[in-house]
Design a protein around this motif. Structure first.
Motif, PDB file in Angstrom:
ATOM      1  N   TYR A  21       0.831  -1.209   0.000  1.00 26.79           N
ATOM      2  CA  TYR A  21       0.000   0.000   0.000  1.00 26.79           C
ATOM      3  C   TYR A  21       0.866   1.260   0.000  1.00 26.79           C
ATOM      4  CZ  TYR A  21      -4.687  -1.829   0.133  1.00 26.79           C
ATOM      5  OH  TYR A  21      -5.870  -2.412  -0.222  1.00 26.79           O
ATOM      6  N   TYR A  22       2.022   1.225   0.680  1.00 21.50           N
ATOM      7  CA  TYR A  22       2.939   2.367   0.601  1.00 21.50           C
ATOM      8  C   TYR A  22       3.422   2.568  -0.832  1.00 21.50           C
ATOM      9  CZ  TYR A  22       3.391   3.169   5.626  1.00 21.50           C
ATOM     10  OH  TYR A  22       3.145   3.487   6.943  1.00 21.50           O
ATOM     11  N   VAL A  23       3.776   1.477  -1.499  1.00 21.97           N
ATOM     12  CA  VAL A  23       4.231   1.564  -2.883  1.00 21.97           C
ATOM     13  C   VAL A  23       3.086   2.009  -3.789  1.00 21.97           C
ATOM     14  CG1 VAL A  23       5.083   0.198  -4.839  1.00 21.97           C
ATOM     15  CG2 VAL A  23       6.060  -0.140  -2.566  1.00 21.97           C
ATOM     16  N   PHE A  24       1.894   1.473  -3.557  1.00 21.71           N
ATOM     17  CA  PHE A  24       0.730   1.813  -4.388  1.00 21.71           C
ATOM     18  C   PHE A  24       0.351   3.289  -4.242  1.00 21.71           C
ATOM     19  CE2 PHE A  24      -3.920   1.634  -5.290  1.00 21.71           C
ATOM     20  CZ  PHE A  24      -3.809   1.299  -6.626  1.00 21.71           C
ATOM     21  N   SER A  25       0.626   3.865  -3.087  1.00 20.69           N
ATOM     22  CA  SER A  25       0.302   5.287  -2.911  1.00 20.69           C
ATOM     23  C   SER A  25       1.136   6.172  -3.829  1.00 20.69           C
ATOM     24  CB  SER A  25       0.486   5.703  -1.456  1.00 20.69           C
ATOM     25  OG  SER A  25       1.851   5.676  -1.100  1.00 20.69           O
ATOM     26  N   MET A  26       2.283   5.694  -4.261  1.00 23.79           N
ATOM     27  CA  MET A  26       3.106   6.475  -5.182  1.00 23.79           C
ATOM     28  C   MET A  26       2.473   6.579  -6.572  1.00 23.79           C
ATOM     29  SD  MET A  26       5.523   7.574  -3.425  1.00 23.79           S
ATOM     30  CE  MET A  26       4.812   7.446  -1.802  1.00 23.79           C
ATOM     31  N   PHE A  27       1.559   5.656  -6.896  1.00 21.89           N
ATOM     32  CA  PHE A  27       0.868   5.739  -8.183  1.00 21.89           C
ATOM     33  C   PHE A  27      -0.029   6.966  -8.263  1.00 21.89           C
ATOM     34  CE2 PHE A  27       1.547   1.024  -8.523  1.00 21.89           C
ATOM     35  CZ  PHE A  27       2.386   1.096  -9.628  1.00 21.89           C
ATOM     36  N   ALA A  73      -3.848   9.952   0.215  1.00 22.03           N
ATOM     37  CA  ALA A  73      -3.931  10.044   1.672  1.00 22.03           C
ATOM     38  C   ALA A  73      -4.615   8.805   2.263  1.00 22.03           C
ATOM     39  CB  ALA A  73      -4.671  11.308   2.080  1.00 22.03           C
ATOM     40  N   LEU A  74      -5.688   8.358   1.625  1.00 22.20           N
ATOM     41  CA  LEU A  74      -6.379   7.166   2.127  1.00 22.20           C
ATOM     42  C   LEU A  74      -5.508   5.917   1.995  1.00 22.20           C
ATOM     43  CD1 LEU A  74     -10.041   7.710   0.892  1.00 22.20           C
ATOM     44  CD2 LEU A  74      -9.191   7.724   3.243  1.00 22.20           C
ATOM     45  N   THR A  75      -4.764   5.826   0.910  1.00 23.51           N
ATOM     46  CA  THR A  75      -3.892   4.676   0.713  1.00 23.51           C
ATOM     47  C   THR A  75      -2.757   4.671   1.744  1.00 23.51           C
ATOM     48  OG1 THR A  75      -4.415   4.745  -1.631  1.00 23.51           O
ATOM     49  CG2 THR A  75      -2.520   3.446  -1.000  1.00 23.51           C
ATOM     50  N   LEU A  76      -2.193   5.849   2.023  1.00 21.24           N
ATOM     51  CA  LEU A  76      -1.165   5.933   3.059  1.00 21.24           C
ATOM     52  C   LEU A  76      -1.742   5.618   4.435  1.00 21.24           C
ATOM     53  CD1 LEU A  76       0.859   9.071   1.943  1.00 21.24           C
ATOM     54  CD2 LEU A  76       1.644   6.712   1.997  1.00 21.24           C
ATOM     55  N   ALA A 112     -11.738  -2.202  -0.942  1.00 23.42           N
ATOM     56  CA  ALA A 112     -12.812  -2.393  -1.917  1.00 23.42           C
ATOM     57  C   ALA A 112     -12.781  -1.302  -2.983  1.00 23.42           C
ATOM     58  CB  ALA A 112     -14.161  -2.408  -1.217  1.00 23.42           C
ATOM     59  N   VAL A 113     -12.506  -0.074  -2.585  1.00 25.95           N
ATOM     60  CA  VAL A 113     -12.440   1.032  -3.552  1.00 25.95           C
ATOM     61  C   VAL A 113     -11.218   0.881  -4.455  1.00 25.95           C
ATOM     62  CG1 VAL A 113     -12.129   3.528  -3.757  1.00 25.95           C
ATOM     63  CG2 VAL A 113     -13.771   2.621  -2.133  1.00 25.95           C
ATOM     64  N   SER A 114     -10.123   0.384  -3.909  1.00 26.58           N
ATOM     65  CA  SER A 114      -8.922   0.229  -4.735  1.00 26.58           C
ATOM     66  C   SER A 114      -9.088  -0.859  -5.789  1.00 26.58           C
ATOM     67  CB  SER A 114      -7.696  -0.060  -3.866  1.00 26.58           C
ATOM     68  OG  SER A 114      -7.755  -1.345  -3.330  1.00 26.58           O
ATOM     69  N   CYS A 115     -10.105  -1.703  -5.638  1.00 29.39           N
ATOM     70  CA  CYS A 115     -10.365  -2.720  -6.663  1.00 29.39           C
ATOM     71  C   CYS A 115     -10.756  -2.092  -8.003  1.00 29.39           C
ATOM     72  CB  CYS A 115     -11.470  -3.670  -6.203  1.00 29.39           C
ATOM     73  SG  CYS A 115     -10.938  -4.815  -4.923  1.00 29.39           S
ATOM     74  N   MET A 116     -11.180  -0.845  -8.000  1.00 34.86           N
ATOM     75  CA  MET A 116     -11.571  -0.173  -9.247  1.00 34.86           C
ATOM     76  C   MET A 116     -10.366   0.291 -10.063  1.00 34.86           C
ATOM     77  SD  MET A 116     -14.948   2.015  -8.205  1.00 34.86           S
ATOM     78  CE  MET A 116     -14.100   3.112  -7.117  1.00 34.86           C
ATOM     79  N   GLN A 117      -9.180   0.280  -9.473  1.00 35.31           N
ATOM     80  CA  GLN A 117      -7.992   0.758 -10.167  1.00 35.31           C
ATOM     81  C   GLN A 117      -7.270  -0.420 -10.809  1.00 35.31           C
ATOM     82  OE1 GLN A 117      -6.026   2.686  -6.974  1.00 35.31           O
ATOM     83  NE2 GLN A 117      -7.394   4.428  -6.999  1.00 35.31           N
ATOM     84  N   ILE A 118      -7.658  -0.681 -12.030  1.00 32.81           N
ATOM     85  CA  ILE A 118      -7.173  -1.841 -12.773  1.00 32.81           C
ATOM     86  C   ILE A 118      -5.745  -1.578 -13.242  1.00 32.81           C
ATOM     87  CG2 ILE A 118      -7.601  -3.233 -14.840  1.00 32.81           C
ATOM     88  CD1 ILE A 118     -10.566  -2.442 -14.514  1.00 32.81           C
ATOM     89  N   PHE A 132      -3.348  -3.064 -10.943  1.00 29.83           N
ATOM     90  CA  PHE A 132      -2.639  -3.235  -9.671  1.00 29.83           C
ATOM     91  C   PHE A 132      -3.561  -3.050  -8.464  1.00 29.83           C
ATOM     92  CE2 PHE A 132       0.659  -1.596 -12.620  1.00 29.83           C
ATOM     93  CZ  PHE A 132       1.355  -2.779 -12.752  1.00 29.83           C
ATOM     94  N   GLY A 133      -4.425  -2.063  -8.528  1.00 25.14           N
ATOM     95  CA  GLY A 133      -5.349  -1.832  -7.428  1.00 25.14           C
ATOM     96  C   GLY A 133      -6.308  -2.991  -7.244  1.00 25.14           C
TER      97      GLY A 133
END
Length: 146
Positions: free
Chosen positions: A30-36, A90-93, A113-119, A121-122
């Protein structure tokens, strides 16, 4: 005669070391994903510069009304992208931090659940997070902090 009996620990309260390891891994991901979320910020900055350029007349265009409308549209898109990127980042962090602390299970589930919409990787990260967070042993780790 051996009087010691083997007691089977309760599966809900027993902590599996794999659960702690998977939560740590998800936290790092999730820390890495927040950089996206930096990508929409950079695109939003580009839109803002183009919008200001159209409004100031620095960029060539056909007519003044089209340039003005186009500039405001680009500035609106830039503001929307800034808002989405800052909120999502902010939510991802927050979730990355909460997973490592084993706190706020409900918030972690909602953001997963919301991050599932980010195709793509999310989606992968969100599905794996939901699978791990719905285990009874993991829910017990979060029990004191929800």
């Amino acid at each position: 005669m051996n009087t010691a009996t083997f007691m089977n620990p309760d599966p809900i309260t027993a902590q599996d070391p794999r659960d702690a390891s998977q939560l740590r891994t998800l936290s790092v991901l999730y820390y890495v994903f927040s950089m996206f979320y930096l990508v929409p910020l950079m695109i939003g900055a580009l839109y803002a510069f183009m919008g200001v350029g159209l409004l100031n007349g620095a960029l060539p265009g056909n007519t003044a009304t089209q340039d003005s409308a186009s500039g405001w549209v680009l500035l609106g898109l830039a503001v929307a992208m800034f808002f989405i990127a800052i909120l999502g980042g902010a939510l991802t962090l927050l979730v990355a931090r909460r997973l490592s602390q084993r706190r706020s299970l409900t918030v972690c589930i909602i953001v997963a659940a919301v991050s599932c919409m980010q195709i793509p990787f999310g989606t992968a990260l969100g599905v794996f997070t939901l699978i791990v967070l719905n285990r009874p042993s993991v829910k017990a780790m979060f029990a004191g902090w929800t």
